[in-house]
Every structure is written in structure tokens, then in C-alpha cells.
Write an enzyme that holds these catalytic residues in place. Structure first.
Site, PDB file in Angstrom:
ATOM      1  N   ALA A 284       7.580  -3.209  -0.899  1.00 20.45           N
ATOM      2  CA  ALA A 284       8.433  -4.016  -1.774  1.00 20.45           C
ATOM      3  C   ALA A 284       9.876  -3.954  -1.303  1.00 20.45           C
ATOM      4  CB  ALA A 284       8.327  -3.512  -3.207  1.00 20.45           C
TER       5      ALA A 284
ATOM      6  N   TYR B  47      21.045  -6.543   5.238  1.00 17.29           N
ATOM      7  CA  TYR B  47      19.616  -6.241   5.166  1.00 17.29           C
ATOM      8  C   TYR B  47      19.250  -5.132   6.150  1.00 17.29           C
ATOM      9  CZ  TYR B  47      14.621  -6.718   6.078  1.00 17.29           C
ATOM     10  OH  TYR B  47      13.287  -6.459   6.281  1.00 17.29           O
TER      11      TYR B  47
ATOM     12  N   ASN C 288       9.003  -9.656  14.308  1.00 20.00           N
ATOM     13  CA  ASN C 288       8.883 -10.886  13.503  1.00 20.00           C
ATOM     14  C   ASN C 288       7.430 -11.097  13.087  1.00 20.00           C
ATOM     15  OD1 ASN C 288      11.293 -11.173  15.422  1.00 20.00           O
ATOM     16  ND2 ASN C 288      11.676 -12.814  13.961  1.00 20.00           N
TER      17      ASN C 288
END
Length: 306
Positions: A72, A139, A168
Site C-alpha cells: 500500500a 515519491y 517499471n
């Protein structure tokens, strides 16, 4: 063995849940369902609708998990720039909350989803885990800070951990709007007959790793990898134009991209070495960009037909 997966209704988390069930683990999910979808949770898997920043003592007491896989997060680089306080609250404070609970309830291992964003602009390629972290986004900074907390929790309290730095990630269930990666955005536009935008000349490279391979890496980390940081990647450089060509060959669409100015702050080239994960996690990616894209496109076409 019971594994608690935070964010288990999300893009990557739901694939991890599927993989853990295949490995015959008992699984429980914590997800606030802001970006996750309850429909992704398989029958028989308990979903606790909660935020990772909340008091979760009752969940840990009642479920008694052995391992926590923490997926999360606030995952948008752009949103981290617009809302750095929220990004830090979710990614740093949420992680600290789970670490406290993990120590309090004697969790055997804490597995954390980090990101290649911690590296920033690479000084060398391929990027190894020893590359100095120099994040260029909030981030990336929040993920790196969470990593540091995990390492100190291990030092002070003996909490076992594995930190997985994803390259990615792409694949089925990725939302082009919420958890957007270039492949998800391209897929949505191309399959709806629209022309995708390419920022720059299209020759910039990325390391794309298929979501099923990421799920397998998390399952491997339950057993292998003691107090280590691991790149989870394909270790292959793929250009943005390569992605367009693969879409054409897999979807029978002719794609005419729209070229736009390069975005300030975008990294030009990136590829991560996965040698350490291969050696210590006994893991290696199974899908190439070609096979992974085909599975992604075939899956979404089958869903749309239904």
C-alpha cells in the site's frame, strides 16, 4: 503460514495475493479501496477495509500473520510533487505504523515494495543496489526514507526484512489513470483507437518488468533474502518506440504516436541489474516485454469481450 498483504486489492498487490494462494499460503488483505478494487480479492481471502495509518491492532491480534508484505502506498510521482505532505504521510508514516505493529506482534518478516525512483538519475548502467540513492522526486524520497526506517527497525528490534526495488511494472489490472505507467497509458489509447503521446524522441529507455514476475519475487522473499535490498527488474533496456512496435505486432493496430517536448525531470535511460535477486531470492523474470505485453493485451481483450 499466514501472509498479510497491504494494498492487496491494488494492481501489484492483487497479483501477489494470487501468487501466494498458488503457493498455498493463507492470505489476508488490508486495503482502504481508494485505488484498489474489492472485485480483485479472491473468494476465501479476508479483506480488512482500513488505512495503513490507522490503528490496526485488532487486525494483527485477530489474524496473527507471520509475514507482512507491504504494498500500500501513494505511487504517483506527479502527485507527490503536488501533495508532498500526503505522500510522506502515506509512504513514511504508514510504513512506520506497520513496522511498530510488526515488532509488537512478532512478525517473522517484513517485505517492502520500494522503487527504482530512489536512485534518481543514474551515474552508471546497469544500476546495482550499491548505486548511491539520489531521488529527484518526493515519491522517491519517501520510499528511501521508509527503507531507512525498516533498516533501523531491524537493527533496534531484530525485525527481519526484504526491500524490493521495482523497475517499471506493467501488466493486467493496471489503471492508466490511477497507477499510471507508460504501457498502461499506451494500451488504453491504442486499444481505443487513439494516438499515444511520446514525450521526447522516443529513444529513452526503461526497464519494464511484468507484474506476474513481481508477484513471484514477493513470494520468493517470504522464504529467501535476509535483511537485503533487491532490484526486481527485467535487466533489459527497452525504448518507448520499442513499446509502440510491440503494441502494433500484438494488437494489429497501426500506431502513429504524437511527439511532444520532453518533460523536465524525466530520466533519460534506466536499467536495473537483477543479479542479486537471482542469487539470493532464487528468482528470475520469466516474461520478456514481448510475451508480457501479449498476455496483457490478450487478457484485456478477453475481459472487454465478456
Amino acid at each position: 503460514m499466514k501472509v498479510l498483504v497491504t494494498g492487496g486489492a491494488g494492481f501489484i498487490g492483487s497479483h501477489i495475493v494470487d501468487e501466494l494462494l498458488e503457493k498455498k499460503y493463507e492470505v489476508v488483505v488490508i486495503d482502504n479501496l481508494i485505488t484498489g478494487q474489492e472485485s480483485r480479492i479472491p473468494n476465501g481471502v479476508k479483506l480488512i477495509k482500513a488505512d495503513i495509518r490507522e490503528s490496526l491492532d485488532s487486525a494483527f491480534m485477530s489474524e496473527k500473520p507471520d509475514v507482512v508484505i507491504h504494498q500500500a502506498a501513494q505511487v504517483s510521482v506527479a502527485n507527490s510533487t503536488l501533495q508532498p505532505l500526503y505522500d510522506a504521510d502515506e509512504n513514511i508514516m504508514g510504513t512506520i505504523n506497520l513496522l511498530n505493529l510488526s515488532v509488537k506482534y512478532n512478525i517473522k518478516k517484513f517485505i517492502f515494495a520500494s522503487s527504482a525512483a530512489v536512485y534518481g538519475n543514474p551515474g552508471q548502467l546497469p544500476i546495482t543496489e550499491n548505486h548511491p540513492p539520489q531521488p529527484i522526486s518526493f515519491y522517491g524520497l519517501s520510499k528511501l526514507t521508509a527503507e531507512s526506517y525498516i533498516e533501523l527497525f531491524s537493527k533496534f528490534y531484530g525485525l527481519s526484512y526484504a526491500i524490493l526495488r521495482y523497475s517499471n511494472v506493467y501488466g493486467m489490472r493496471q489503471d492508466a489513470n490511477g497507477e499510471a505507467g507508460v504501457i498502461a497509458i499506451f494500451k488504453e489509447k491504442i486499444l481505443s483507437g487513439k494516438n499515444p503521446n511520446i514525450f521526447g524522441d522516443g529513444h529513452q529507455t526503461r526497464d519494464f518488468v511484468f507484474v506476474k514476475d513481481v508477484a513471484k519475487a514477493n513470494a520468493a522473499a517470504v522464504t529467501y533474502g535476509e535483511n537485503g535490498i533487491y532490484n526486481i527488474s527485467s535487466s533489459s533496456q527497452v525504448t518507448v518506440l520499442d513499446i509502440i512496435q510491440e503494441f502494433e505486432s500484438n494488437s494489429n493496430f497501426h500506431v502513429t504516436p504524437l511527439f511532444c517536448d520532453a518533460r523536465e525531470g524525466d530520466i533519460r535511460d534506466s536499467v536495473l541489474s537483477n543479479d542479486k535477486a537471482r542469487s539470493e531470492l532464487k528468482w528470475s523474470p520469466e516474461d520478456t516485454i514481448r510475451s508480457g505485453l501479449k498476455k496483457t493485451i490478450d487478457h484485456d481483450e478477453a475481459v472487454s469481450i465478456r
